[in-house]
Design a protein around this motif. Structure first.
Motif, PDB file in Angstrom:
ATOM      1  N   ARG A   1     -17.415 -56.128  -4.436  1.00 30.19           N
ATOM      2  CA  ARG A   1     -17.033 -55.139  -3.265  1.00 30.19           C
ATOM      3  C   ARG A   1     -15.809 -54.109  -3.129  1.00 30.19           C
ATOM      4  O   ARG A   1     -16.132 -53.376  -2.659  1.00 30.19           O
ATOM      5  CB  ARG A   1     -17.045 -56.289  -2.091  1.00 30.19           C
ATOM      6  N   MET A   2     -14.981 -54.756  -3.979  1.00 30.45           N
ATOM      7  CA  MET A   2     -13.930 -53.669  -4.200  1.00 30.45           C
ATOM      8  C   MET A   2     -14.052 -52.531  -4.976  1.00 30.45           C
ATOM      9  O   MET A   2     -13.698 -51.530  -4.590  1.00 30.45           O
ATOM     10  CB  MET A   2     -12.681 -54.525  -4.994  1.00 30.45           C
ATOM     11  N   VAL A   3     -15.245 -52.875  -5.969  1.00 32.65           N
ATOM     12  CA  VAL A   3     -15.635 -51.667  -6.748  1.00 32.65           C
ATOM     13  C   VAL A   3     -16.501 -50.817  -5.796  1.00 32.65           C
ATOM     14  O   VAL A   3     -16.107 -49.384  -5.918  1.00 32.65           O
ATOM     15  CB  VAL A   3     -16.635 -52.155  -7.922  1.00 32.65           C
ATOM     16  N   TYR A   4     -17.255 -51.153  -4.915  1.00 33.24           N
ATOM     17  CA  TYR A   4     -17.962 -50.596  -3.913  1.00 33.24           C
ATOM     18  C   TYR A   4     -17.209 -49.747  -3.004  1.00 33.24           C
ATOM     19  O   TYR A   4     -17.303 -48.527  -2.484  1.00 33.24           O
ATOM     20  CB  TYR A   4     -19.035 -51.456  -3.221  1.00 33.24           C
ATOM     21  N   LEU A   5     -16.153 -50.361  -2.658  1.00 34.28           N
ATOM     22  CA  LEU A   5     -14.998 -49.837  -1.528  1.00 34.28           C
ATOM     23  C   LEU A   5     -14.355 -48.633  -2.216  1.00 34.28           C
ATOM     24  O   LEU A   5     -14.200 -47.601  -1.698  1.00 34.28           O
ATOM     25  CB  LEU A   5     -14.003 -50.876  -1.138  1.00 34.28           C
ATOM     26  N   ILE A   6     -13.939 -48.916  -3.471  1.00 36.66           N
ATOM     27  CA  ILE A   6     -13.158 -47.779  -4.209  1.00 36.66           C
ATOM     28  C   ILE A   6     -14.325 -46.480  -4.229  1.00 36.66           C
ATOM     29  O   ILE A   6     -13.830 -45.642  -4.321  1.00 36.66           O
ATOM     30  CB  ILE A   6     -12.660 -48.410  -5.369  1.00 36.66           C
ATOM     31  N   ALA A   7     -15.532 -46.906  -4.629  1.00 41.24           N
ATOM     32  CA  ALA A   7     -16.575 -45.970  -4.856  1.00 41.24           C
ATOM     33  C   ALA A   7     -16.523 -45.186  -3.810  1.00 41.24           C
ATOM     34  O   ALA A   7     -16.796 -43.895  -3.413  1.00 41.24           O
ATOM     35  CB  ALA A   7     -17.923 -46.578  -5.462  1.00 41.24           C
ATOM     36  N   ASP A   8     -16.748 -45.653  -2.450  1.00 43.62           N
ATOM     37  CA  ASP A   8     -16.871 -45.252  -1.290  1.00 43.62           C
ATOM     38  C   ASP A   8     -15.515 -44.269  -1.078  1.00 43.62           C
ATOM     39  O   ASP A   8     -15.831 -43.017  -0.573  1.00 43.62           O
ATOM     40  CB  ASP A   8     -16.871 -45.979  -0.048  1.00 43.62           C
ATOM     41  N   LEU A   9     -14.596 -44.888  -1.394  1.00 44.20           N
ATOM     42  CA  LEU A   9     -13.190 -43.924  -1.011  1.00 44.20           C
ATOM     43  C   LEU A   9     -13.333 -42.690  -1.913  1.00 44.20           C
ATOM     44  O   LEU A   9     -12.939 -41.546  -1.335  1.00 44.20           O
ATOM     45  CB  LEU A   9     -12.073 -44.795  -1.420  1.00 44.20           C
ATOM     46  N   LEU A  10     -13.712 -42.755  -3.230  1.00 44.09           N
ATOM     47  CA  LEU A  10     -13.692 -41.742  -3.874  1.00 44.09           C
ATOM     48  C   LEU A  10     -14.693 -40.901  -3.687  1.00 44.09           C
ATOM     49  O   LEU A  10     -14.637 -39.505  -3.635  1.00 44.09           O
ATOM     50  CB  LEU A  10     -13.940 -42.250  -5.521  1.00 44.09           C
ATOM     51  N   ASN A  11     -15.930 -41.156  -3.264  1.00 47.38           N
ATOM     52  CA  ASN A  11     -16.986 -40.452  -2.653  1.00 47.38           C
ATOM     53  C   ASN A  11     -16.320 -39.501  -1.384  1.00 47.38           C
ATOM     54  O   ASN A  11     -16.546 -38.278  -1.417  1.00 47.38           O
ATOM     55  CB  ASN A  11     -18.089 -40.955  -2.157  1.00 47.38           C
ATOM     56  N   LEU A  12     -15.645 -40.126  -0.575  1.00 52.08           N
ATOM     57  CA  LEU A  12     -15.193 -39.753   0.785  1.00 52.08           C
ATOM     58  C   LEU A  12     -14.157 -38.422   0.224  1.00 52.08           C
ATOM     59  O   LEU A  12     -14.361 -37.367   0.806  1.00 52.08           O
ATOM     60  CB  LEU A  12     -14.495 -40.675   1.375  1.00 52.08           C
TER      61      LEU A  12
END
Length: 730
Positions: free
Chosen positions: A551-562
């Motif tokens: 989940r942390m990996v996905y959250l970081i991915a979301d932040l990077l995409n944003l």
């Protein structure tokens, strides 16, 4: 012959005047009394004429007795009129009781005895009847004189009464003068002089005295609005004069022509044709001649005449199109000046009854600003128009009247606003000066001003509100402009802070991604048994740690995409992707989490769906977000169904649950950045509101369509669809 002409003229004029007064306002006692007075004057004139033109001793004797008695009744009618004219001041009960007794006594003495009139003697050489008076004749004269004195006393006390206004004083002045002159003439010519000289020949001119009454009362009607019948009397006079002139002209032309035709022995046919032509000329000439006399009478009697409806119509047009209060009042004031023939008028408009702010508009000659005293509203008493001349000369009215006269105010009009909750707001006043002609204000003027007061009050109130709105809009615009400047400054600072935040988020995400990848990798190796066999409890704890890391990996991915979206570096990297395998892998990763919450997860897949050109990492992130949301927003023991199907040339992925659903009011904003539904915040306080936003960005960027349906309390369906032909690998 002369006395007959006098009788006919006075009878016609008095009859016309009496009928006009009683038909105009017959409900008023004063009008009825005046009609009785004119009737008595006509009867006395006829009786007086008959004294010298009836034959036979008994008839002559009775005619003279009747003439004297009707003459006394005429005096009594004048006296009775003095009690109620121009309005009743007090009862005069004693006078009325004495009057009744004296009238009955004189009726008996005059008509049924020889105490007043003993006998009559016809004098052939004078062609008149002389009266031989009885021993009580001077009692008759004394009674008439007493009532004459009471008549004078009543008029004097009424004239001096404080209740009367100046217009009523003028009415009583001229009307009483007419009655008194008539009385004196009749008494002298019909009674005193004949009885002293013992020559009754002059008595046949007694009815001439009634012309004094007609002249003075007619002047009072025209000049001072007595009985309010000026228009009727003057227009009736016009018709009478027109008819008289035409008859005279017709007679002057037709008589010589008839004589000529008779002498010329012309036939009946020619005479008839001539008569028709003359009558035709008479008819055709009537209307032009009437118009001429109308113009003449209007010039001298109706200089201030106007059509109320036309004036109000013109003013209403101005009120309906005006958007500026000052200009509207100047235009209305100009019309009032022209219509009423006044020097100037002014408007006092109460703009704010709380602060007392007023607006003063003067129209006409330059005058100092008028201020109205305290208590001015006491003058109105339910009316809208106050004519200063008609105010009483006593008490509060007298004091206010003196002040208004000093200020050269002739009329004061209250502008009554719209009634709200039983209360009528006063919007201000119209102030009018005296008329240039010196005449008073008529009932027509008062009626027009009364109607105007309400209309102008509403229009003024509307324009005051309009001014308030305009000024409020200007003030609001200034405040908005100022606030916008401040917001721009603050927005610039926020943008700078946002850029700093984005830089920090991007840097932190990059820095966190590397250790998290290592942690995830080592956890995966331990779970796969690379370090030895794990006990069940150990495996459970490590599974939880692995899922949290994921989940942390996905959250970081979301932040990077944003962050990439804001900097324009968000890029889709398409590659052949097997959706079925991707979905199965993600389901496998969350199986333990689903079991721990008591959920049953099912997957129905169409194996015929080919590989599609998608961004593997970003699409996987979307799939995991939808399944993860279904798990966390569905209460324990829920049912989660995952579908991958092919329909109408599209690959369709859906995740359905029977969880908390999404409220209708939240559905429009659900895919907005950082937005979270109310029930979602309660079920999972640690959410970021980025998952669905990024899912929409990814699916849109890949050329797909987002799928969503939900009903609060019953569950939701999230998914996407792709056109297979468009995304097939080449």
């Amino acid at each position: 012959m002369i006395d007959l002409i006098v009788l006919v003229v006075t009878t016609f004029v008095l009859g016309l005047l009496g009928l006009t007064v009683v038909s105009r306002n017959g409900q008023y006692l004063i009008n009825k009394l005046f009609a009785v007075l004119t009737a008595m004057a006509i009867l006395w004139g006829i009786a007086n004429y008959s004294t010298n033109h009836v034959t036979g001793y008994e008839q002559q004797l009775f005619a003279n007795k009747l003439s004297l008695f009707i003459g006394f009744l005429l005096i009594q009618t004048m006296w009775f009129l003095s009690i109620y004219f121009p309005k009743k001041i007090d009862e005069r009960k004693i006078q009325r009781r004495v009057s009744f007794f004296v009238t009955i006594t004189l009726l008996i003495l005059t008509l049924f005895t020889d105490k007043i009139v003993n006998s009559v003697v016809y004098v052939p050489t004078k062609k008149i009847t002389d009266i031989i008076t009885g021993e009580l004749f001077y009692v008759y004269v004394l009674a008439a004189a007493i009532f004459f004195g009471l008549l004078v006393y009543n008029f004097y006390t009424t004239y001096r009464a404080k209740e009367l206004d100046s217009l009523q004083r003028q009415q009583i002045k001229y009307a009483s003068m007419g009655l008194l002159f008539s009385f004196v003439w009749v008494m002298l010519v019909a009674a005193v002089i004949p009885s002293i000289t013992n020559n009754w020949e002059i008595s046949k001119f007694g009815s001439v005295g009634t012309l004094f009454m007609v002249a003075f009362i007619s002047f009072s009607i025209v000049r001072y609005k007595l009985f309010d019948i000026k228009t009727v009397v003057v227009r009736g006079f016009v018709y009478t004069i027109t008819t008289t002139v035409l008859v005279t002209i017709y007679s002057g032309i037709s008589l010589p022509i008839k004589n000529y035709l008779v002498q010329a022995n012309v036939g009946a046919y020619t005479s008839t044709i001539t008569e028709i032509v003359l009558l035709g000329m008479f008819g055709v000439s009537f209307y032009p001649l009437k118009l001429y006399f109308d113009r003449v009478t209007t010039k001298y009697f109706f200089r201030d005449h106007y059509n109320v409806q036309e004036v109000l119509k013109t003013i209403n047009t101005i009120l309906s199109v005006s958007v500026d209060l000052d200009k509207m009042l100047h235009r209305v004031g100009g019309i009032l000046k022209k219509t009423l023939l006044i020097e100037h008028c002014a408007f006092i408009i109460d703009e704010d009854q709380i602060t007392g702010q007023i607006r003063y508009i003067n129209v006409g000659k330059s005058v100092s600003k008028v201020s109205l005293p305290q208590g001015i509203d006491k003058l109105f008493r339910g009316r809208n128009v106050v004519i200063v001349d008609q105010l009483k000369d006593e008490g509060v009215e007298q004091e206010l009247k003196k002040y208004l006269v000093f200020q050269s105010i002739a009329v004061l009009v209250k502008l009554r606003g719209v009634e709200e909750h039983g209360h009528v707001e006063n919007q201000g006043y119209i102030i009018l000066s005296d008329k240039k002609s010196g005449k008073g204000f008529s009932g027509q003027d008062e009626k027009m001003l009364d109607i105007l007061s309400g209309q102008l009050a509403v229009a003024a109130e509307n324009l005051i509100h309009l001014d308030e709105i305009v000024h409020f809009n200007i003030k609001l615009q200034d405040e908005v402009t100022d606030a916008t400047k401040q917001l721009k400054v603050k927005n610039k600072k926020l943008q700078e802070l946002d850029e700093t935040k984005d830089e920090f988020v991007s840097m932190a995400s990059h820095q966190l991604r590397t250790p998290l990848t290592s942690i995830k990798g080592y956890l995966s190796m331990v779970l796969d048994g690379d370090t030895g066999e794990l006990k069940p409890a150990q495996k459970q704890f490590l599974d939880q740690a692995y899922m949290s890391t994921q989940r942390m990996v996905y959250l970081i991915a979301d932040l990077l995409n944003l962050s990439r979206l804001k900097t324009g570096k968000f890029v889709i990297t398409p590659q052949p992707t097997n959706l079925a395998g991707m979905i199965e892998g993600e389901i496998h990763q969350i199986e333990e989490t689903a079991k721990s919450r008591g959920h049953k997860v099912s997957f129905m897949c169409d194996p015929s769906i080919p590989d599609l050109m998608l961004d593997d990492m970003k699409t996987r992130q979307v799939i995991m977000n939808f399944i993860d949301n279904a798990i966390y927003y569905t209460p324990e023991g829920g049912k989660i169904q995952v579908f991958l199907e092919q329909k109408d040339g599209k690959a369709i992925f859906k995740v359905s649950d029977n969880g908390i659903g999404v409220a209708k009011e939240d559905q429009k904003e659900l895919f907005a950045k950082f937005y979270r539904a109310g029930n979602a915040r309660k079920a999972r306080p640690d959410g970021t509101g980025l998952g669905l936003y990024m899912a929409k960005m990814v699916i849109d960027a890949e050329g797909g369509d987002l799928l969503f349906s939900s009903e609060e309390g019953k569950g939701s369906t999230f998914g996407f669809s792709f056109d297979i032909n468009q995304l097939k690998p080449q």
